[in-house]
Enzyme design. Structure first.
Site, PDB file in Angstrom:
ATOM      1  N   CYS A 165      19.859  43.453  -7.075  1.00 31.03           N
ATOM      2  CA  CYS A 165      20.335  43.130  -8.400  1.00 31.03           C
ATOM      3  C   CYS A 165      21.675  41.907  -8.439  1.00 31.03           C
ATOM      4  CB  CYS A 165      20.582  44.262  -9.422  1.00 31.03           C
ATOM      5  SG  CYS A 165      20.822  43.607 -11.355  1.00 31.03           S
ATOM      6  N   HIS A 181      15.943  47.363  -9.352  1.00 33.32           N
ATOM      7  CA  HIS A 181      16.530  48.502  -8.884  1.00 33.32           C
ATOM      8  C   HIS A 181      15.774  49.400  -8.205  1.00 33.32           C
ATOM      9  CE1 HIS A 181      20.584  47.854 -10.431  1.00 33.32           C
ATOM     10  NE2 HIS A 181      20.006  46.992 -11.469  1.00 33.32           N
ATOM     11  N   GLU A 199      16.564  51.707  -5.978  1.00 33.05           N
ATOM     12  CA  GLU A 199      17.089  53.102  -6.079  1.00 33.05           C
ATOM     13  C   GLU A 199      16.565  53.914  -7.177  1.00 33.05           C
ATOM     14  OE1 GLU A 199      20.049  51.051  -8.772  1.00 33.05           O
ATOM     15  OE2 GLU A 199      18.622  50.476  -6.938  1.00 33.05           O
TER      16      GLU A 199
END
Length: 240
Positions: A114, A211, A213
């Site tokens: 990002c 993202h 994660e």
């Protein structure tokens, strides 16, 4: 098997209380180090530091992740600040640009997430769109992740990792405008927004606008960890 040491940059923010203390803190959502750990790496958190120490830090790492966070200072790419651009994080900007340059010099594998992708583009000479006016797609509401599909560009590193169109968790209001010299776009949203960039050549350098994660797909981080493992130094216990 040697577990590569992957450095992940952190925020420097006011934080909630710990007991009687209320102090600035180096913080990072736990999903970042957990993604590194789930992908076979060891996570080391990197708080902002003096830019001149970046090369010494990178020399101890096998891979580097530039995490998401605050908007990049428009001054870094020669633009005036749009009123919708968030307050600058000068310490973090200068530290992470220095880390990226040190990693390029050392050939260390890099993943930008990002803001990390946006800063990678800026550090190499590109620019950003400060706000996606009239945008109907890939950024979430305040505090809530969105989700949309990204399409890989055939023949790229990203396409070799994720060859199909994939739905990704996302949260941003800025995006790549002019690509930095040498970078190529390796994924797009349906509206044409650049969703991934990479640096073709011998060094593993990839940035993604979303993202990973916050999702369950480990392919990108596993690829970073494997690239780090392939170039990793001998473990400290055997250096003597």
């Amino acid at each position: 098997m040697h577990e590569p040491l992957i450095g992940v940059t952190t925020y420097l923010e006011p934080a909630a209380r710990w007991g009687v203390w209320e102090l600035p803190a180096a913080v990072l959502p736990s999903a970042y180090p957990r993604l590194v750990q789930r992908s076979g790496g060891l996570a080391a958190l990197l708080p902002p530091d003096e830019a001149g120490r970046a090369a010494a830090v990178v020399a101890r790492l096998d891979g580097l992740v530039i995490a998401g966070g605050a908007d990049v200072d428009p001054g870094l790419y020669g633009a005036e600040r749009d009123f919708r651009t968030g307050p600058p994080a000068h310490e973090r900007d200068s530290w992470e640009v220095a880390l990226l340059r040190a990693a390029r010099e050392a050939g260390t594998p890099v993943l930008g997430i990002c803001r990390g992708m946006q800063l990678l583009n800026v550090a190499l000479g590109g620019t950003l769109t400060q706000h996606l006016d009239g945008h109907t797609g890939p950024f979430g509401k305040a505090g809530v992740l969105g989700e949309h599909t990204v399409a890989p560009v055939p023949g790229t590193l990203y396409a070799s990792l994720v060859p199909e169109e994939a739905s990704v968790p996302t949260y941003h209001h800025q995006a790549v405008d002019r690509l930095a010299p040498g970078l190529v776009a390796s994924a797009h949203a349906a509206d044409g927004t650049v969703e991934a960039v990479e640096l073709p050549g011998d060094q593993w350098v990839l940035g993604v606008q979303w993202h990973p994660e916050m999702g369950d797909d480990l392919r990108i981080m596993r690829a970073l960890v494997e690239a780090a493992r392939a170039g990793a130094r001998t473990p400290a216990v055997s250096r003597g």
